[in-house]
Design a protein around this motif. Structure first.
Motif, mmCIF file in Angstrom:
data_model
loop_
_atom_site.group_PDB
_atom_site.id
_atom_site.type_symbol
_atom_site.label_atom_id
_atom_site.label_comp_id
_atom_site.label_asym_id
_atom_site.label_seq_id
_atom_site.Cartn_x
_atom_site.Cartn_y
_atom_site.Cartn_z
ATOM 1 N N TYR A 4 0.832 -1.201 0.000
ATOM 2 C CA TYR A 4 0.000 0.000 0.000
ATOM 3 C C TYR A 4 0.868 1.253 0.000
ATOM 4 O O TYR A 4 2.091 1.197 0.153
ATOM 5 C CB TYR A 4 -0.903 0.005 1.237
ATOM 6 C CG TYR A 4 -0.149 0.285 2.527
ATOM 7 C CD1 TYR A 4 -0.128 1.562 3.075
ATOM 8 C CD2 TYR A 4 0.577 -0.717 3.179
ATOM 9 C CE1 TYR A 4 0.588 1.828 4.241
ATOM 10 C CE2 TYR A 4 1.277 -0.459 4.335
ATOM 11 C CZ TYR A 4 1.287 0.810 4.862
ATOM 12 O OH TYR A 4 1.993 1.074 6.001
ATOM 13 N N LYS A 6 0.802 5.415 1.599
ATOM 14 C CA LYS A 6 0.144 6.441 2.409
ATOM 15 C C LYS A 6 -0.221 7.662 1.574
ATOM 16 O O LYS A 6 -0.942 8.542 2.048
ATOM 17 C CB LYS A 6 1.052 6.847 3.572
ATOM 18 C CG LYS A 6 1.177 5.769 4.644
ATOM 19 C CD LYS A 6 1.978 6.248 5.839
ATOM 20 C CE LYS A 6 2.037 5.170 6.919
ATOM 21 N NZ LYS A 6 2.809 5.607 8.103
ATOM 22 N N ASP A 22 -1.813 7.283 -1.343
ATOM 23 C CA ASP A 22 -2.875 6.783 -2.228
ATOM 24 C C ASP A 22 -3.964 7.852 -2.322
ATOM 25 O O ASP A 22 -4.526 8.274 -1.311
ATOM 26 C CB ASP A 22 -3.443 5.487 -1.643
ATOM 27 C CG ASP A 22 -4.349 4.744 -2.609
ATOM 28 O OD1 ASP A 22 -5.221 5.386 -3.228
ATOM 29 O OD2 ASP A 22 -4.197 3.514 -2.734
ATOM 30 N N TRP A 60 -5.359 4.719 3.030
ATOM 31 C CA TRP A 60 -4.346 3.680 3.248
ATOM 32 C C TRP A 60 -4.624 2.833 4.490
ATOM 33 O O TRP A 60 -4.198 1.680 4.561
ATOM 34 C CB TRP A 60 -2.959 4.300 3.345
ATOM 35 C CG TRP A 60 -2.717 5.191 4.537
ATOM 36 C CD1 TRP A 60 -2.933 6.542 4.604
ATOM 37 C CD2 TRP A 60 -2.227 4.798 5.818
ATOM 38 N NE1 TRP A 60 -2.605 7.016 5.846
ATOM 39 C CE2 TRP A 60 -2.159 5.968 6.617
ATOM 40 C CE3 TRP A 60 -1.819 3.583 6.370
ATOM 41 C CZ2 TRP A 60 -1.718 5.950 7.935
ATOM 42 C CZ3 TRP A 60 -1.377 3.562 7.687
ATOM 43 C CH2 TRP A 60 -1.336 4.722 8.457
ATOM 44 N N GLU A 100 4.607 -0.806 3.031
ATOM 45 C CA GLU A 100 4.367 0.525 2.475
ATOM 46 C C GLU A 100 5.343 0.820 1.343
ATOM 47 O O GLU A 100 6.539 0.588 1.471
ATOM 48 C CB GLU A 100 4.520 1.597 3.560
ATOM 49 C CG GLU A 100 4.321 3.009 3.024
ATOM 50 C CD GLU A 100 4.770 4.092 3.983
ATOM 51 O OE1 GLU A 100 4.751 5.273 3.576
ATOM 52 O OE2 GLU A 100 5.144 3.766 5.128
#
Length: 239
Positions: free
Chosen positions: A171, A173, A175, A180, A195
């Motif tokens: 993922y 942060k 996004d 997230w 991350e």
């Protein structure tokens, strides 16, 4: 809003992947098992072609889903996707790993719950499966396109909970589509969250650091799980 407007940087992530192809050829290699790649909402196999080509070059028996655009329709697609996993499992006579981008990752987690004897591992890319999955700027569009209505009681909790197979959530942060915090896997001995700094939602599936992490996770022997080591050529990209 600012992060959403900045999603156009995904094209730079794709360019970075092509620019680092020589480095990516040295990514960890596994046992060449079957990998199914599921696209995100409103996307199709064309969007996952770069990561599928990358995994093919590493020797994996890689496949797209072959169902056109992903229009959501979770309850309609469940049987279809179960049949797809069954097909690849029977053809290869081995468990199938599933890589899912965004909504595709939600599907992947569901498949591992109902077919643990045929799913080897799950890797999600920017997938909103935990906490409040409505915390996404595409929620209203999803409801409009899928026309599914409310989620059945208990389904979200199951998908967000423990999985019977190794699972990794990749993922960002930054996004701009998905919060997230909805991408963080529940703590477990077979689960982790990685991350990717500066990645976008539309770019995380073509991001070179995400490619490297995906290859590393797929290279784990079946039934073995060790936390991801944030080192290698893309170490600065890992949070």
């Amino acid at each position: 809003m600012a992060l959403t407007l900045a999603e156009g940087r995904g094209i730079l992530e794709l360019a970075a992947t092509y620019a680092t192809r020589t480095i990516l050829r040295h990514a960890p290699r596994g046992d060449d098992h079957c990998v199914l790649v599921l696209p995100g909402f409103l996307a199709g196999d064309r969007s996952t072609r770069p990561i599928r080509q990358f995994l093919c070059e590493l020797g994996y028996d890689t496949h797209g889903w072959g169902k056109g655009r992903n229009l959501g329709e979770f309850y309609k697609m469940r049987d279809v996707l179960e049949g797809l996993v069954e097909e690849f499992y029977t053809r290869s006579d081995q468990k199938v790993s599933i890589v899912g981008w965004s909504l595709g990752g939600v599907f992947a987690r569901y498949l591992s719950l109902v077919m643990p004897e045929k799913v080897r591992s799950v890797i999600t890319l920017g997938s909103p499966f935990a906490a409040d999955i409505q915390a996404t700027s595409a929620r209203k569009l999803y409801d409009l396109v899928s026309k599914e209505g409310p989620v059945r009681p208990g389904d979200l909790e199951k998908i967000a909970g423990d999985l019977p197979v190794s699972n990794t959530s990749i993922y960002s942060k930054l996004d701009g589509i998905v919060n997230w915090k909805t991408c963080i896997a529940k703590a477990a001995e077979n689960a982790e969250s990685i991350e990717i700094r500066l990645a976008s939602h539309v770019g995380i599936g073509v991001n070179p650091a995400a490619f490297w992490a995906t290859a590393d996770r797929l290279a784990q022997p079946e039934g073995v799980f060790k936390p991801f080591a944030r080192n290698g050529p893309f170490s600065l990209a890992f949070g």
